[in-house]
Scaffold this motif. Structure first.
Motif, short mmCIF file in Angstrom:
data_model
loop_
_atom_site.label_atom_id
_atom_site.label_comp_id
_atom_site.label_asym_id
_atom_site.label_seq_id
_atom_site.Cartn_x
_atom_site.Cartn_y
_atom_site.Cartn_z
N LYS A 121 0.81 -1.22 0.00
CA LYS A 121 0.00 0.00 0.00
C LYS A 121 0.84 1.27 0.00
CE LYS A 121 -3.74 0.25 2.49
NZ LYS A 121 -4.82 0.35 1.51
N PRO A 122 1.91 1.40 0.80
CA PRO A 122 2.70 2.63 0.73
C PRO A 122 3.36 2.86 -0.64
CG PRO A 122 3.16 1.44 2.76
CD PRO A 122 2.35 0.52 1.89
N MET A 123 3.63 1.77 -1.38
CA MET A 123 4.27 1.93 -2.68
C MET A 123 3.27 2.23 -3.78
SD MET A 123 6.76 -0.77 -4.65
CE MET A 123 5.47 -2.00 -4.77
N LEU A 124 2.11 1.62 -3.75
CA LEU A 124 1.15 1.76 -4.84
C LEU A 124 0.06 2.79 -4.55
CD1 LEU A 124 0.62 -1.96 -5.89
CD2 LEU A 124 2.12 -0.27 -6.91
N GLN A 125 -0.05 3.25 -3.33
CA GLN A 125 -1.11 4.20 -2.99
C GLN A 125 -0.55 5.45 -2.31
OE1 GLN A 125 -4.17 2.11 -0.79
NE2 GLN A 125 -4.41 0.56 -2.40
N THR A 126 0.48 6.01 -2.93
CA THR A 126 1.07 7.25 -2.43
C THR A 126 0.07 8.39 -2.57
OG1 THR A 126 3.25 6.47 -3.12
CG2 THR A 126 3.02 8.81 -2.66
N GLY A 127 -0.11 9.17 -1.52
CA GLY A 127 -1.04 10.28 -1.54
C GLY A 127 -2.43 9.92 -1.07
N LEU A 128 -2.66 8.65 -0.75
CA LEU A 128 -3.97 8.22 -0.25
C LEU A 128 -3.81 7.59 1.13
CD1 LEU A 128 -5.52 6.54 -3.43
CD2 LEU A 128 -5.99 8.82 -2.54
N ASP A 129 -4.81 7.79 1.98
CA ASP A 129 -4.80 7.22 3.32
C ASP A 129 -6.17 6.61 3.62
OD1 ASP A 129 -4.10 6.46 5.82
OD2 ASP A 129 -4.11 8.48 6.70
N ILE A 130 -6.43 5.47 2.96
CA ILE A 130 -7.70 4.78 3.13
C ILE A 130 -7.38 3.38 3.64
CG2 ILE A 130 -9.82 4.02 2.01
CD1 ILE A 130 -9.37 6.16 -0.10
#
Length: 272
Positions: free
Chosen positions: A148-157
């Protein structure tokens, strides 16, 4: 609790996905040409001896790779020119200089680094301001929460599946993943490679960057090329080419006579 299936707006592909690809590609092309303008000039400290050494290294590699297409005598003559025990080109010595002793070279190197770092920071901040917070695509296989930290940068869900890819993660992947495309357009001497190498050096702690402050030791390069030339052996890659050619010609002629058996009789009748 089952995860809710998300449906993306088709307009995201037109207004987010394609602009990220185009802006990243055109930005790196611009960085290449800007770096070329700043690095080119009449004060480049390139001596005729350095140019000659570079051309000699290219010729040696071409001889090792394609030496089988020339006669054996020519191959041995060229090999002796490079690897003769007394007067061989690779037996010569070159003075080892330190780039730290040349302030102008240090200034040019720092200018080149700044030309690459500052635009990268500006375009990264602009991308984060304009395109942050979008979901663009989903990888076709399940992933664990560690991605998640690598593929969803800028999102916090928290409840979002790790297979979804955010816009900023896609930008980072494009910035470093498209570098294999640039040699097809810009050539091997692309400033994009220097840019990615710079960030790789920073990630590695700067060890390679510190080592790069010193000029390349031509004596070590000559020794490595001498060893490679020494083990090179001549293999005639054109052996039997003429025999195969005439054999194929004879087979073609015999096949033509077999398919037209009356040709010989018609020729004789015409002569009579």
């Amino acid at each position: 609790m089952s995860e809710t299936e998300l449906t993306l707006d088709p307009a995201i592909r037109l207004w987010v996905l394609l602009p990220i690809f185009l802006i990243t590609f055109l930005f790196n092309i611009s960085v290449h040409y800007i770096s070329t303008i700043f690095s080119s000039g009449p004060d480049k400290n390139v001596t005729p001896q350095e140019i000659q050494d570079g051309q000699a290294l290219v010729r040696a590699k071409q001889l090792i790779r394609n030496g089988g297409f020339i006669p054996k005598e020519a191959f041995l003559s060229r090999k002796s020119y490079f690897n003769d025990s007394e007067e061989g080109y690779f037996k010569q010595t070159r003075p080892t200089l330190n780039i730290l002793q040349d302030p102008s070279a240090m200034l040019n190197m720092q200018m080149g680094k700044m030309v690459q770092i500052i635009p990268m920071m500006l375009i990264g901040g602009w991308m984060s301001f304009v395109f942050s917070g979008f979901l663009l695509t989903k990888v076709p296989f399940p992933l664990t929460a560690r991605f998640k930290p690598m593929l969803q940068t800028g999102l916090d869900i928290e409840n979002l599946d790790a297979s979804w890819v955010s816009s900023m993660s896609l930008y980072i992947l494009c910035a470093f993943g498209l570098r294999s495309v640039y040699p097809l357009i810009l050539g091997e001497a692309s400033a994009v490679f220097d840019q990615t190498k710079l960030f790789a050096d920073q990630a590695a702690g700067g060890a390679d960057m510190a080592a790069g402050l010193k000029q390349q030791d031509m004596n070590k390069i000559f020794k490595a090329e001498w060893e490679g030339m020494e083990v090179a052996r001549y293999e005639d890659r054109l052996e039997g080419v003429l025999d195969d050619f005439f054999k194929q010609e004879s087979l073609i002629e015999s096949a033509g006579e077999y398919s037209h058996p009356e040709t010989k009789g018609n020729r004789k009748a015409k002569l009579d």
